[in-house]
Design a protein around this motif. Sequence first.
Motif, PDB file in Angstrom:
ATOM      1  N   SER A  61     -30.222  24.957   3.016  1.00 40.64           N
ATOM      2  CA  SER A  61     -30.557  26.242   3.636  1.00 40.64           C
ATOM      3  C   SER A  61     -30.412  26.227   5.149  1.00 40.64           C
ATOM      4  CB  SER A  61     -31.992  26.641   3.269  1.00 40.64           C
ATOM      5  OG  SER A  61     -32.919  25.651   3.716  1.00 40.64           O
ATOM      6  N   GLU A  62     -30.529  25.036   5.782  1.00 34.60           N
ATOM      7  CA  GLU A  62     -30.466  25.005   7.243  1.00 34.60           C
ATOM      8  C   GLU A  62     -30.075  23.613   7.719  1.00 34.60           C
ATOM      9  OE1 GLU A  62     -33.204  26.536  11.022  1.00 34.60           O
ATOM     10  OE2 GLU A  62     -34.074  26.336   9.012  1.00 34.60           O
ATOM     11  N   ILE A  63     -29.120  23.536   8.646  1.00 36.15           N
ATOM     12  CA  ILE A  63     -28.736  22.285   9.309  1.00 36.15           C
ATOM     13  C   ILE A  63     -29.292  22.339  10.722  1.00 36.15           C
ATOM     14  CG2 ILE A  63     -26.825  20.834  10.066  1.00 36.15           C
ATOM     15  CD1 ILE A  63     -25.146  22.008   7.813  1.00 36.15           C
ATOM     16  N   LEU A  64     -30.148  21.383  11.071  1.00 41.16           N
ATOM     17  CA  LEU A  64     -30.917  21.453  12.311  1.00 41.16           C
ATOM     18  C   LEU A  64     -30.319  20.634  13.449  1.00 41.16           C
ATOM     19  CD1 LEU A  64     -34.426  21.104  10.641  1.00 41.16           C
ATOM     20  CD2 LEU A  64     -33.235  23.208  11.286  1.00 41.16           C
ATOM     21  N   VAL A  65     -29.242  19.888  13.199  1.00 43.66           N
ATOM     22  CA  VAL A  65     -28.612  19.068  14.241  1.00 43.66           C
ATOM     23  C   VAL A  65     -27.103  19.288  14.187  1.00 43.66           C
ATOM     24  CG1 VAL A  65     -30.412  17.303  14.263  1.00 43.66           C
ATOM     25  CG2 VAL A  65     -28.488  17.088  12.680  1.00 43.66           C
ATOM     26  N   GLU A  66     -26.407  18.772  15.203  1.00 46.31           N
ATOM     27  CA  GLU A  66     -24.954  18.868  15.261  1.00 46.31           C
ATOM     28  C   GLU A  66     -24.350  17.475  15.321  1.00 46.31           C
ATOM     29  OE1 GLU A  66     -24.089  21.128  18.713  1.00 46.31           O
ATOM     30  OE2 GLU A  66     -24.773  23.042  17.872  1.00 46.31           O
ATOM     31  N   VAL A  67     -23.086  17.382  14.928  1.00 47.94           N
ATOM     32  CA  VAL A  67     -22.366  16.116  15.035  1.00 47.94           C
ATOM     33  C   VAL A  67     -22.277  15.707  16.501  1.00 47.94           C
ATOM     34  CG1 VAL A  67     -20.146  14.970  14.698  1.00 47.94           C
ATOM     35  CG2 VAL A  67     -21.035  16.501  12.935  1.00 47.94           C
ATOM     36  N   GLY A  68     -22.596  14.449  16.776  1.00 52.54           N
ATOM     37  CA  GLY A  68     -22.566  13.948  18.141  1.00 52.54           C
ATOM     38  C   GLY A  68     -23.899  14.014  18.848  1.00 52.54           C
ATOM     39  N   ARG A  69     -24.882  14.675  18.244  1.00 53.01           N
ATOM     40  CA  ARG A  69     -26.178  14.801  18.897  1.00 53.01           C
ATOM     41  C   ARG A  69     -26.985  13.523  18.704  1.00 53.01           C
ATOM     42  NH1 ARG A  69     -31.249  18.826  17.274  1.00 53.01           N
ATOM     43  NH2 ARG A  69     -32.832  17.555  18.311  1.00 53.01           N
ATOM     44  N   ASP A  70     -27.718  13.133  19.756  1.00 56.78           N
ATOM     45  CA  ASP A  70     -28.648  12.012  19.665  1.00 56.78           C
ATOM     46  C   ASP A  70     -29.957  12.503  19.059  1.00 56.78           C
ATOM     47  OD1 ASP A  70     -26.806  10.338  20.810  1.00 56.78           O
ATOM     48  OD2 ASP A  70     -27.607  10.544  22.843  1.00 56.78           O
ATOM     49  N   VAL A  71     -30.530  11.689  18.179  1.00 58.51           N
ATOM     50  CA  VAL A  71     -31.780  12.059  17.514  1.00 58.51           C
ATOM     51  C   VAL A  71     -32.788  10.929  17.680  1.00 58.51           C
ATOM     52  CG1 VAL A  71     -30.680  13.559  15.812  1.00 58.51           C
ATOM     53  CG2 VAL A  71     -30.945  11.125  15.316  1.00 58.51           C
ATOM     54  N   GLU A  72     -34.059  11.290  17.631  1.00 51.64           N
ATOM     55  CA  GLU A  72     -35.142  10.319  17.654  1.00 51.64           C
ATOM     56  C   GLU A  72     -35.600  10.047  16.225  1.00 51.64           C
ATOM     57  OE1 GLU A  72     -36.214   8.918  20.413  1.00 51.64           O
ATOM     58  OE2 GLU A  72     -34.956  10.119  21.759  1.00 51.64           O
ATOM     59  N   MET A  73     -36.352   8.979  16.051  1.00 49.35           N
ATOM     60  CA  MET A  73     -36.947   8.733  14.747  1.00 49.35           C
ATOM     61  C   MET A  73     -37.916   9.873  14.422  1.00 49.35           C
ATOM     62  SD  MET A  73     -39.204   5.465  13.433  1.00 49.35           S
ATOM     63  CE  MET A  73     -37.897   4.321  13.845  1.00 49.35           C
ATOM     64  N   GLY A  74     -37.749  10.474  13.249  1.00 45.56           N
ATOM     65  CA  GLY A  74     -38.593  11.591  12.851  1.00 45.56           C
ATOM     66  C   GLY A  74     -38.030  12.955  13.178  1.00 45.56           C
ATOM     67  N   THR A  75     -36.855  13.015  13.819  1.00 45.35           N
ATOM     68  CA  THR A  75     -36.234  14.310  14.127  1.00 45.35           C
ATOM     69  C   THR A  75     -35.836  15.022  12.834  1.00 45.35           C
ATOM     70  OG1 THR A  75     -35.354  13.511  16.234  1.00 45.35           O
ATOM     71  CG2 THR A  75     -34.305  15.454  15.273  1.00 45.35           C
ATOM     72  N   PRO A  76     -36.232  16.300  12.641  1.00 45.50           N
ATOM     73  CA  PRO A  76     -35.785  17.047  11.453  1.00 45.50           C
ATOM     74  C   PRO A  76     -34.267  17.218  11.470  1.00 45.50           C
ATOM     75  CG  PRO A  76     -37.673  18.123  12.476  1.00 45.50           C
ATOM     76  CD  PRO A  76     -37.204  17.077  13.441  1.00 45.50           C
ATOM     77  N   LEU A  77     -33.623  16.912  10.361  1.00 49.89           N
ATOM     78  CA  LEU A  77     -32.166  16.974  10.273  1.00 49.89           C
ATOM     79  C   LEU A  77     -31.677  18.209   9.532  1.00 49.89           C
ATOM     80  CD1 LEU A  77     -31.531  13.233   9.332  1.00 49.89           C
ATOM     81  CD2 LEU A  77     -31.413  14.264  11.610  1.00 49.89           C
ATOM     82  N   LEU A  78     -32.327  18.546   8.423  1.00 44.42           N
ATOM     83  CA  LEU A  78     -31.880  19.673   7.612  1.00 44.42           C
ATOM     84  C   LEU A  78     -32.994  20.081   6.655  1.00 44.42           C
ATOM     85  CD1 LEU A  78     -31.143  18.371   4.551  1.00 44.42           C
ATOM     86  CD2 LEU A  78     -29.325  17.363   5.916  1.00 44.42           C
ATOM     87  N   ARG A  79     -32.826  21.258   6.079  1.00 44.98           N
ATOM     88  CA  ARG A  79     -33.780  21.741   5.085  1.00 44.98           C
ATOM     89  C   ARG A  79     -33.034  22.098   3.804  1.00 44.98           C
ATOM     90  NH1 ARG A  79     -36.195  24.430   9.679  1.00 44.98           N
ATOM     91  NH2 ARG A  79     -38.164  23.396  10.209  1.00 44.98           N
ATOM     92  N   ILE A  80     -33.645  21.726   2.695  1.00 39.61           N
ATOM     93  CA  ILE A  80     -33.079  22.026   1.379  1.00 39.61           C
ATOM     94  C   ILE A  80     -34.057  22.934   0.645  1.00 39.61           C
ATOM     95  CG2 ILE A  80     -32.398  21.063  -0.847  1.00 39.61           C
ATOM     96  CD1 ILE A  80     -31.569  18.533   0.618  1.00 39.61           C
ATOM     97  N   GLU A  81     -33.556  24.064   0.190  1.00 41.43           N
ATOM     98  CA  GLU A  81     -34.368  24.976  -0.611  1.00 41.43           C
ATOM     99  C   GLU A  81     -34.284  24.510  -2.057  1.00 41.43           C
ATOM    100  OE1 GLU A  81     -34.313  29.671  -1.885  1.00 41.43           O
ATOM    101  OE2 GLU A  81     -33.549  29.087   0.088  1.00 41.43           O
ATOM    102  N   ASN A  82     -35.405  23.995  -2.537  1.00 35.61           N
ATOM    103  CA  ASN A  82     -35.403  23.373  -3.851  1.00 35.61           C
ATOM    104  C   ASN A  82     -35.172  24.404  -4.946  1.00 35.61           C
ATOM    105  OD1 ASN A  82     -35.609  21.323  -5.686  1.00 35.61           O
ATOM    106  ND2 ASN A  82     -37.835  21.342  -5.768  1.00 35.61           N
ATOM    107  N   GLU A  83     -34.408  24.011  -5.961  1.00 35.88           N
ATOM    108  CA  GLU A  83     -34.163  24.898  -7.088  1.00 35.88           C
ATOM    109  C   GLU A  83     -35.459  25.128  -7.862  1.00 35.88           C
ATOM    110  OE1 GLU A  83     -31.214  22.538  -9.039  1.00 35.88           O
ATOM    111  OE2 GLU A  83     -29.622  23.859  -8.356  1.00 35.88           O
TER     112      GLU A  83
END
Length: 365
Positions: A61-83
Amino acid sequence: MRATKISLFILLFLLLGIAGCSDREEARVETKDLVQGVYASGQVLPENYYRVNSKVSGVLSEILVEVGRDVEMGTPLLRIENEPSERSLEIAENQLELARKHAAPDSDILNRLREQVDKAYAVFSQDSLDFARFGRLQDDDIGSRQAYDRARLQYRTSLSSYEIAKSNLRETRDRLRIELENARNSYLAQQSRTGDYTLLSVIEGTVYDIHPNKGELISPNQPIMEIGASGRFEAELDVDETDITLIEEGQSVFFELDALEDSVLEGKIMRIYPRIDPVERTARVVASIDPEDHRLYPGMSLEANIVIREKEGVLVLPVLYVSESNEVILEDGSRKTVETGIRDLSYVEITDGLEEGDIVLKPEP
C-alpha cells in the motif's frame, strides 16, 4: 667406400637434427619471485547485505523510502495492507476453544482416563489382597503352589495395568496443555496479521533496490528490497571444490573488475562457508575489498586471485616447457626429469635438476 658413405649419412642426420632443434623455441632457467594463487570469480556486494521480505501476504500500500536513501535501524520501509483473513481467524478461534475444552480439568477426555485409573486401581487393590492372602496360606503350608502362582501373576498384571492407566492420564494431560498453548499462540499470530503491516530496517545502511511497485500483491518471503552498508563493500566469491582446502582466512586477494579496466583492487579473505554447492561444485568465500578511489556498485562482476604461497628468488621455467611428469627437453635434445615446487599461471618453480642459465627446449605440440 661403403663405410665412408655411412659416415657421411650419419653426419648429415646429426646436422639435420641439430638444425631442427635450433628451430624450436627455447627458454632459459631464470630467477624470479613466484606467487601461487587460486582463481575465483564472483560479485561485489555491500557489507551486511540482506533482502527485505514480508512474513505476510497482502497489497503493497505504501513505499516509505527511495532507492539510494540512507536509513537508520528501525526506519519504516513500507506498509502492506493485509488480505482479509476472517475465515482463518475464525478457524484459529474455534481450535483454541476446542483445545480449552479438552484441557479443562473436568473434560470428557480426562474424566474417561480417570475412570480407567480408578477401575485399574480397584482391580489392583483386590488382586493385592488376594496375593497377600495366598502368600500367608503358602507360609502356613495351606493351599496349593499353583493357586499362589496364579495370584502372584494376577497381582503383577493388575499392577502393570494400573501404572499404564496413570501414565496415560499424565501424558494426555501434558499433551492437552501443550496443544492449548499452541492453539493460543496460533490465534494470537492470526490476530496480528490483520490490518496494516509495516516493515522496518534491521540495519543502518542504504537502500540499493526496490523490486515491486506500489499496489502489487506481496507474497510471504518474497524479496521486496535490498539493503546493505553505505559505501562499504565486500566480494562474494565462488571457489572450485578442488581448491577450497587451500583457502584460509586472512589470505591476500587481488581483484580485477570488468568495469574498472587496468585497475587491480586488494582485499583479504574474511569468511569461508563450509558447504559445497551440489550443482556448481563450488564453495562460497567472502573477502574484503578496498575500492581505493573507485566507485563500486552491488552486482559488479569480478575475477580474483587468492594468494596461497609466495617465494622470492627461485629458479623458474615457463609452465609450457615442463611436462605433466616433470620432464624437460635439454638443449642437446635429451630429456631430463626435474623436481618442481609452486607455480602460477605462467611459471613453475624448479627445485632440483637444473641451474640458472640452463637452456630448455619447448616440447612439440
